[in-house]
Design a protein around this motif. Structure first.
Motif, PDB file in Angstrom:
ATOM      1  N   LEU A 216       0.795  -1.224   0.000  1.00 40.62           N
ATOM      2  CA  LEU A 216       0.000   0.000   0.000  1.00 40.62           C
ATOM      3  C   LEU A 216       0.831   1.278   0.000  1.00 40.62           C
ATOM      4  O   LEU A 216       0.280   2.382   0.050  1.00 40.62           O
ATOM      5  N   ARG A 217       2.117   1.139  -0.103  1.00 42.03           N
ATOM      6  CA  ARG A 217       2.980   2.306  -0.284  1.00 42.03           C
ATOM      7  C   ARG A 217       2.838   2.858  -1.707  1.00 42.03           C
ATOM      8  O   ARG A 217       3.118   4.027  -1.959  1.00 42.03           O
ATOM      9  N   TYR A 218       2.398   1.990  -2.634  1.00 44.32           N
ATOM     10  CA  TYR A 218       2.390   2.355  -4.044  1.00 44.32           C
ATOM     11  C   TYR A 218       0.973   2.492  -4.594  1.00 44.32           C
ATOM     12  O   TYR A 218       0.018   1.917  -4.075  1.00 44.32           O
ATOM     13  N   ILE A 219       0.886   3.211  -5.719  1.00 41.82           N
ATOM     14  CA  ILE A 219      -0.414   3.582  -6.275  1.00 41.82           C
ATOM     15  C   ILE A 219      -1.243   2.376  -6.700  1.00 41.82           C
ATOM     16  O   ILE A 219      -2.470   2.379  -6.567  1.00 41.82           O
ATOM     17  N   GLY A 220      -0.601   1.314  -7.189  1.00 40.35           N
ATOM     18  CA  GLY A 220      -1.347   0.146  -7.655  1.00 40.35           C
ATOM     19  C   GLY A 220      -2.213  -0.445  -6.561  1.00 40.35           C
ATOM     20  O   GLY A 220      -3.395  -0.773  -6.790  1.00 40.35           O
ATOM     21  N   ALA A 221      -1.662  -0.592  -5.366  1.00 38.85           N
ATOM     22  CA  ALA A 221      -2.422  -1.142  -4.240  1.00 38.85           C
ATOM     23  C   ALA A 221      -3.450  -0.138  -3.739  1.00 38.85           C
ATOM     24  O   ALA A 221      -4.591  -0.503  -3.420  1.00 38.85           O
ATOM     25  N   MET A 222      -3.070   1.135  -3.669  1.00 38.96           N
ATOM     26  CA  MET A 222      -4.027   2.154  -3.227  1.00 38.96           C
ATOM     27  C   MET A 222      -5.283   2.146  -4.091  1.00 38.96           C
ATOM     28  O   MET A 222      -6.415   2.259  -3.592  1.00 38.96           O
ATOM     29  N   MET A 223      -5.078   1.975  -5.407  1.00 36.23           N
ATOM     30  CA  MET A 223      -6.215   2.040  -6.309  1.00 36.23           C
ATOM     31  C   MET A 223      -7.132   0.829  -6.170  1.00 36.23           C
ATOM     32  O   MET A 223      -8.337   0.917  -6.449  1.00 36.23           O
ATOM     33  N   VAL A 224      -6.608  -0.313  -5.730  1.00 37.49           N
ATOM     34  CA  VAL A 224      -7.478  -1.460  -5.446  1.00 37.49           C
ATOM     35  C   VAL A 224      -8.471  -1.085  -4.340  1.00 37.49           C
ATOM     36  O   VAL A 224      -9.666  -1.382  -4.415  1.00 37.49           O
ATOM     37  N   VAL A 225      -7.964  -0.387  -3.324  1.00 40.07           N
ATOM     38  CA  VAL A 225      -8.825   0.032  -2.211  1.00 40.07           C
ATOM     39  C   VAL A 225      -9.821   1.092  -2.673  1.00 40.07           C
ATOM     40  O   VAL A 225     -11.015   1.027  -2.342  1.00 40.07           O
ATOM     41  N   VAL A 226      -9.351   2.069  -3.449  1.00 39.53           N
ATOM     42  CA  VAL A 226     -10.235   3.148  -3.906  1.00 39.53           C
ATOM     43  C   VAL A 226     -11.334   2.591  -4.807  1.00 39.53           C
ATOM     44  O   VAL A 226     -12.500   3.014  -4.725  1.00 39.53           O
ATOM     45  N   ARG A 227     -11.007   1.628  -5.657  1.00 39.03           N
ATOM     46  CA  ARG A 227     -12.043   0.995  -6.483  1.00 39.03           C
ATOM     47  C   ARG A 227     -13.091   0.316  -5.607  1.00 39.03           C
ATOM     48  O   ARG A 227     -14.292   0.355  -5.906  1.00 39.03           O
ATOM     49  N   SER A 228     -12.624  -0.305  -4.530  1.00 41.63           N
ATOM     50  CA  SER A 228     -13.568  -0.958  -3.618  1.00 41.63           C
ATOM     51  C   SER A 228     -14.480   0.057  -2.953  1.00 41.63           C
ATOM     52  O   SER A 228     -15.684  -0.186  -2.790  1.00 41.63           O
ATOM     53  N   LEU A 229     -13.933   1.209  -2.570  1.00 40.44           N
ATOM     54  CA  LEU A 229     -14.735   2.255  -1.929  1.00 40.44           C
ATOM     55  C   LEU A 229     -15.743   2.864  -2.901  1.00 40.44           C
ATOM     56  O   LEU A 229     -16.899   3.103  -2.549  1.00 40.44           O
ATOM     57  N   VAL A 230     -15.300   3.139  -4.110  1.00 41.26           N
ATOM     58  CA  VAL A 230     -16.154   3.803  -5.094  1.00 41.26           C
ATOM     59  C   VAL A 230     -17.248   2.869  -5.607  1.00 41.26           C
ATOM     60  O   VAL A 230     -18.421   3.266  -5.731  1.00 41.26           O
ATOM     61  N   ALA A 231     -16.877   1.618  -5.899  1.00 41.57           N
ATOM     62  CA  ALA A 231     -17.820   0.684  -6.514  1.00 41.57           C
ATOM     63  C   ALA A 231     -18.501  -0.238  -5.510  1.00 41.57           C
ATOM     64  O   ALA A 231     -19.374  -1.019  -5.892  1.00 41.57           O
TER      65      ALA A 231
END
Length: 378
Positions: A100-115
């Motif tokens: 989660l230091r990097y954008i790839g992992a962060m975006m997995v979480v953000v996709r989960s929050l948004v969708a």
């Protein structure tokens, strides 16, 4: 989809969490949680706070790692683009298995929050599917995780039961891509960078839609510089037009191919050699991990150098540099043949598994100095 962060909830392994829930978990201290869960809670704490921005880190694969400040609303737009393209729906299961230091992992979480995806969390390890029980709708991995998963029958079977896999963070070699083609899972290679908040284009690796070309999202406009490097205009995720160092070819239908990085062009005696293209050519001939790099050369400017991964101090089990050198004499034109072939314990990599090109050049230069010191010592 939910774009108001105050209204977002994280569905984590079937249980819904609010910002207040996350705050209480953090107040309990790290010792009460697994490291992977704790990293997730810390990220969510940053996500839900009042700041409109968040700090992310680049991988440092081509230079010094750096911090970037990015807008949360643009991260949510990136999440929307991916979820719409892959048709990800509320309640479907996604796996977080990267750092989660990097954008790839962060975006997995953000996709989960948004969708509203149901997030399953595992440590950032080489075998993320080792103990997964439930079928997964969506997984994001780096190439090494995919490779490792395919080596273990039980894990490979779990991957085959996954609907969608996206692969980012590094090059996918021909052998791995060939194995991926046999999976029933819909597998995509991603193109993007930290500055574009993960990917802005996808390439299908298997099935009837498999292609060598990346296809950008409809909101992304691409062009080439005078040096044939890719220029990205992605207004939904980045305020500025990005001038990349990726040498590309754009096709009439808007798709594109990446040929390599401008940083990795080796100018040897006036001949420009793209390191990545040469590596792609040599993969079927070299049985160990390797990298094409360069060292300074008085006559050529830069001399092509081949670094092989092995144990230089061992007599057995190390790559046969003479045999490999002879093979390269047969298949490469003179200007493309490595002037030096050296063996090193390991090819330098970044924290998230990419080849560290900058450190490879430094290592090759150090090995050149050692080579000449030993050669000239009476």
């Amino acid at each position: 989809m939910i774009f108001d962060r105050k209204q977002q909830r994280l569905l984590l392994e079937g249980k819904e969490y609010t910002f207040e829930d996350i705050s209480r978990l953090i107040a309990g201290g790290a010792e009460a949680h697994s490291p992977a869960s704790w990293d997730l809670y810390l990220f969510l704490n940053e996500w839900f706070n009042d700041s409109p921005v968040i700090i992310v880190h680049t991988s440092g694969s081509t230079g010094t790692p750096k911090e970037l400040i990015v807008r949360k609303d643009q991260m949510m737009q990136s999440a929307r683009l991916t979820c719409e393209f892959l048709d990800l729906k509320k309640g479907e299961t996604a796996l977080l298995c990267m750092n989660l230091r990097y954008i790839g992992a962060m975006m997995v979480v953000v996709r989960s929050l948004v969708a509203g995806l149901n997030l399953i969390v595992r440590p950032a390890s080489g075998h993320p599917l080792a103990d997964i029980k439930e079928p997964l709708r969506f997984v994001a991995m780096v190439p090494l995780q995919v490779y490792n998963t395919l080596q273990v029958p039980e894990e490979k079977e779990r991957l085959k039961q996954t609907d969608i896999l996206i692969i980012g963070g590094g090059a996918i070699d021909e052998a791995l891509e060939a194995e991926i083609k046999h999976l029933p899972t819909a597998v995509y290679s991603t193109y993007g960078m930290t500055e574009t908040l993960s990917h802005i284009a996808l390439r299908r690796l298997n099935g009837t839609l498999a292609s060598e070309h990346y296809y950008p999202f409809s909101s992304v406009k691409l062009s080439l510089s005078v040096e044939n490097t890719l220029i990205i205009d992605a207004p939904l995720v980045c305020d500025e037009i990005l001038q990349t160092n990726d040498i590309a070819r754009i096709y009439p239908d808007g798709s594109f191919m990446i040929l390599g990085r401008k940083d990795n062009v080796i100018n040897s005696g006036g001949i420009k050699i793209q390191a990545e293209e040469m590596e792609k050519l040599l993969r079927s001939f070299i049985p160990v991990p390797f990298v094409i790099t360069s060292v300074p050369d008085q006559r050529l400017g830069q001399a092509v150098t081949l670094l092989l991964e092995g144990q230089p101090e061992l007599l057995e089990g190390q790559p046969d540099t003479k045999e490999i050198g002879n093979k390269l004499q047969e298949i490469l034109e003179p200007y493309y043949r490595p002037k030096y072939i050296w063996t090193t314990d390991c090819i330098p990599q970044t924290e998230n598994g990419k080849v560290n090109r900058a450190k490879c050049r430094i290592l090759a230069k150090q090995m050149l100095t050692t080579f000449y010191t030993h050669t000239l010592t009476p």
